[in-house]
Design an enzyme around this catalytic site. Structure first.
Site, mmCIF file in Angstrom:
data_model
loop_
_atom_site.group_PDB
_atom_site.id
_atom_site.type_symbol
_atom_site.label_atom_id
_atom_site.label_comp_id
_atom_site.label_asym_id
_atom_site.label_seq_id
_atom_site.Cartn_x
_atom_site.Cartn_y
_atom_site.Cartn_z
ATOM 1 N N LYS A 37 -56.245 10.763 -64.378
ATOM 2 C CA LYS A 37 -55.667 9.473 -64.763
ATOM 3 C C LYS A 37 -54.646 9.672 -65.880
ATOM 4 O O LYS A 37 -54.603 10.719 -66.521
ATOM 5 C CB LYS A 37 -56.772 8.516 -65.218
ATOM 6 C CG LYS A 37 -57.548 8.975 -66.447
ATOM 7 C CD LYS A 37 -58.658 8.001 -66.791
ATOM 8 C CE LYS A 37 -59.435 8.473 -68.019
ATOM 9 N NZ LYS A 37 -60.494 7.507 -68.409
ATOM 10 N N TYR A 72 -34.875 7.703 -93.314
ATOM 11 C CA TYR A 72 -35.011 6.280 -93.610
ATOM 12 C C TYR A 72 -35.894 6.039 -94.831
ATOM 13 O O TYR A 72 -36.925 6.692 -95.009
ATOM 14 C CB TYR A 72 -35.623 5.554 -92.408
ATOM 15 C CG TYR A 72 -34.687 5.428 -91.232
ATOM 16 C CD1 TYR A 72 -33.542 4.643 -91.307
ATOM 17 C CD2 TYR A 72 -34.960 6.087 -90.038
ATOM 18 C CE1 TYR A 72 -32.686 4.526 -90.223
ATOM 19 C CE2 TYR A 72 -34.116 5.973 -88.947
ATOM 20 C CZ TYR A 72 -32.976 5.190 -89.042
ATOM 21 O OH TYR A 72 -32.131 5.068 -87.966
#
EC number: 5.1.1.1
Length: 385
Positions: free
Chosen positions: A40, A268
């Site tokens: 999965k 940043y």
């Protein structure tokens, strides 16, 4: 999906490690136990079809996924109809005929599901179902004798349904304290007595239970996290019956190298300030690739040395403090081995306070996957192109 990529960031998937881990589990649990390879979430971020094929080559007899779309995708990518696929999650009743036509078994846990699915009968092919019993996970599953017997009655009354399996899922099999595991196991034994049909498959073991309790797993084990070479928990590392081989590694290359002076700031928020003159390298990977902003301060490998991430991780790039000047194009290893040093998936998970399952699952489709056998590239998958 393209076989080429043009960005200096990639993940490597060691299919030999997958093969080894599956074979080791088969030897551990014995020939009477089927290995269900859980692929999965794009095989936990490793690549669904490549891992599925490798697991089957290594001796797995079935595959398992989370929802119907994932199962259908495996069929489209080449998994033949003679390989059973089990959907572990819920599936709407109207899709039962489609699943049956593709030899995809569905998990059932409610009697009213059958009432709705019968509307679409008869099916061209009978639908295999696995009844999920909730022994204490509290997620999916029937909890009462009445619920179980109502589902059994529906299966017995309609030839479109075949009870192929019954199963449960353990909540704490990866913990050292076995009290709750024992409670769930005993509850499962008790609930099995409610069945008037004996299905071919009875399975309760995930990777943790399969590794720790090979005598308590009936005749199938759902092999998920440890198929990829990862321990189910930190507690289990010392309890592993055999060594696991980690299959996932993550790499990039320096795209820019510059010398900054003491006092200059990086990225940043200007959260990092160079204390002295430093060499800073830019690496083309960021949080849009699944390399989260929380990875700030983590160290990666470059030229065999640890290099800390400085400043905030950007969407597509990040900066690292180099041990010395290095040329553009130098390989950077974020997960994996370089010159005898190693960064594991567990190391990354510990830094962001999560479990190892989450790390390869989080590395996004933007990062190409390179598949290796015998240390040679056999396939490249680039989902962007």
């Amino acid at each position: 999906m393209e076989k080429a990529f043009y960005r200096d960031t990639w993940a490597e998937i060691d299919l030999d490690a997958i093969f080894y881990n599956v074979q080791s589990m088969k030897q551990h649990v014995g020939s009477h136990v089927e290995v269900i390879a859980v692929v999965k979430a794009n095989a936990y971020g490793h690549g669904d079809i490549q891992v599925a094929k490798t697991a089957l080559e290594a001796g797995a007899t079935r595959l398992a996924v989370a929802f119907l779309d994932e199962a259908l995708a495996l069929r489209k990518k080449g998994i033949s109809l003679d390989v059973p696929i089990l959907v572990l999650g819920a599936t709407k009743p109207q899709y039962a005929p489609l699943a049956a036509s593709q030899n995809i078994a569905l998990t059932v846990f409610r009697a009213d599901w059958f009432e709705q699915a019968i509307v679409y009968a008869p099916y061209e092919q009978p639908l295999n179902v696995h009844m999920k019993l909730d022994t204490g996970m509290g997620r999916l599953g029937a909890k009462t004798k009445e619920e179980v017997q109502q589902m059994i009655y529906a299966i017995e009354q309609h030839p479109s349904f075949i009870l192929e399996g019954v199963y449960t899922h353990f909540a704490t099999a990866d913990e050292q304290n076995i009290d709750y595991f024992s409670f769930q196991y005993d509850t499962f034994l008790h609930m099995l007595e409610w069945l008037s049909i004996q299905p071919p498959l009875i399975h309760c073991a995930n990777s943790a239970a399969g590794l720790r309790y090979p005598d308590r797993i009936f005749n199938a084990v759902r092999f998920g996290i440890s198929m990829y070479g990862l321990a189910p928990s930190q507690e289990m590392k010392s309890l592993l019956p055999y060594p696991l081989k980690e299959a996932f590694s993550l790499h990039s290359r320096l795209t820019h190298v510059k010398k900054v002076k003491g006092g200059e700031k990086i990225s940043y928020g200007a959260t990092y300030e160079a204390e002295t003159d430093e060499w800073i390298g830019t690496v083309p990977i960021g949080y849009a690739d699944g390399w989260l902003r929380r990875m700030q301060h983590f160290s990666v490998l470059v030229d065999g040395k640890r290099a800390p991430i400085v400043g905030r991780v950007c969407m597509d790039q990040m900066m690292i403090r180099l041990p010395y000047e290095l040329p553009v194009g130098t390989k950077v290893t974020l997960i994996g081995e370089q010159q005898g040093d190693r960064i594991s998936v567990d190391d990354v998970a510990a830094h962001v306070n999560t479990i190892n399952y989450e790390i390869p699952c989080t590395i996004s489709y933007r990062v190409p996957r390179i598949f290796l056998k015998n240390k040679s590239i056999i396939e490249v998958r680039n989902a962007v192109l």
